[in-house]
Write a protein that holds these residues in place. Structure first.
Motif, short mmCIF file in Angstrom:
data_model
loop_
_atom_site.label_atom_id
_atom_site.label_comp_id
_atom_site.label_asym_id
_atom_site.label_seq_id
_atom_site.Cartn_x
_atom_site.Cartn_y
_atom_site.Cartn_z
N LEU A 1 0.82 -1.20 0.00
CA LEU A 1 0.00 0.00 0.00
C LEU A 1 0.86 1.26 0.00
N ASN A 2 0.22 2.41 -0.23
CA ASN A 2 0.94 3.69 -0.21
C ASN A 2 1.25 4.08 1.24
N PRO A 3 2.11 5.08 1.45
CA PRO A 3 2.53 5.43 2.82
C PRO A 3 1.37 5.77 3.76
N SER B 1 -1.77 4.76 3.70
CA SER B 1 -2.47 3.52 4.06
C SER B 1 -1.64 2.66 4.99
N SER C 1 -7.90 5.18 1.29
CA SER C 1 -6.62 5.84 1.00
C SER C 1 -5.75 4.97 0.11
N ALA C 2 -5.89 3.65 0.18
CA ALA C 2 -5.12 2.76 -0.69
C ALA C 2 -5.52 2.95 -2.15
N GLY D 1 -5.06 7.48 -2.40
CA GLY D 1 -3.95 8.17 -1.76
C GLY D 1 -4.33 9.29 -0.82
#
Length: 294
Positions: free
Chosen positions: A117-119, A121, A162-163, A166
């Protein structure tokens, strides 16, 4: 007289499966549903298949870890409750050391998936861990421990949304609030079946906190879920499929509330209502997907 055949002992693997609650899929699915709500809504009904796979596996790993942590904290309480006395740690079918090991492996699997996942998340996943670990303790000192569980459930929305995009948006928080209300509703129903045992053991629950008004509280939470889902649907300009699903869910929740108002309700019905909420969740998910695409 014929002698009854000896019952074969359960294998360790099957005992671990019971510890993880994989033999009871309803509890796993009901955590997965809010995560799927969020990822499909955030991605306009068309999230990447790989991301959906990560979220599905992540919810399975996280809910498994949560179940083991719960049983570790409650291993001396569960033997005193009819519904939980056969759990592997309560019945001493597995040792505490085995339980800790299974919990660590489950958290490790969830952590590996979180690195996909992104930061934002990822750090939301990290923030969820203390809530998951501390939830079983809440019943010992907090009057409404189901609220702690609801907040833990709400992380599924924040992480998945958020995943997909973002960031967190106003609609995210409306969905988060709806999930908190829904979880408070169905988990209060779940707690109503254990009310007598919890009172005897001196542990807290929302069913005890609301007392004779527990059914009305569940109805209030379901109304809150409908209201917040409606506000979210307006915010996202969802179409008729979504609204049909919300109407269906509202009718089902009203019928459940009507059952709960019966003073002579059998304990079996509480479990049935809990399982019905899995199907309610999938009806809403289908409505979200259809309402987002068409």
């Amino acid at each position: 007289m014929l002698k009854e055949p000896d019952r074969q002992p359960e294998s360790t693997l099957l005992t671990v499966v019971r510890l993880l609650r994989w033999d009871k899929p309803a509890g796993r699915l009901i955590l997965m549903i809010p995560a799927l709500w969020a990822v499909f809504l955030a991605a306009d009904g068309k999230p990447p298949a790989a991301l959906v796979g990560v979220i599905v596996l992540g919810t399975l790993a996280t809910s498994a870890a949560g179940c083991v942590i719960n049983d570790l904290w409650d291993r001396d309480i569960d033997p005193e409750v009819e519904r939980t006395r056969s759990r592997p740690l309560a019945s001493r079918a597995l040792t505490v050391q085995t339980g800790i090991g299974v919990a660590l492996i489950s958290f490790a699997c969830a952590a590996i998936l979180a690195f996909y996942l992104n930061p934002l998340s990822f750090w939301l996943c990290v923030a969820a861990v203390p809530v998951i670990i501390c939830y079983p303790l809440a019943k010992r000192f907090f009057p409404v421990p189901q609220l702690v569980l609801s907040i833990a459930w709400g992380f599924a929305v924040l992480i998945s949304w958020s995943a997909a995009v973002g960031k967190l948006e106003s609609a995210t928080w409306l969905l988060w609030g709806a999930v908190v209300c829904w979880t408070l509703g169905f988990d209060t129903v779940y707690a109503m079946s254990d009310r007598e045992d919890d009172l005897r053991l001196g542990v807290n629950s929302s069913a005890i906190f609301f007392g004779n008004y527990a059914a009305n509280a569940v109805g209030f939470f379901f109304v809150g879920a409908v209201g917040l889902l409606t506000a979210m649907g307006i915010n996202l300009h969802l179409h008729i499929g979504f609204w049909m699903a919300i109407i269906a869910a509202a009718i089902l929740w009203f019928l459940q509330y009507s059952q709960l108002r019966n003073a002579d309700i059998p304990k079996l019905v509480y479990g049935q209502i809990f399982h019905q909420n899995v199907w309610v969740g999938f009806v809403i998910l289908a409505g979200m997907i259809v309402g987002d695409i068409f």
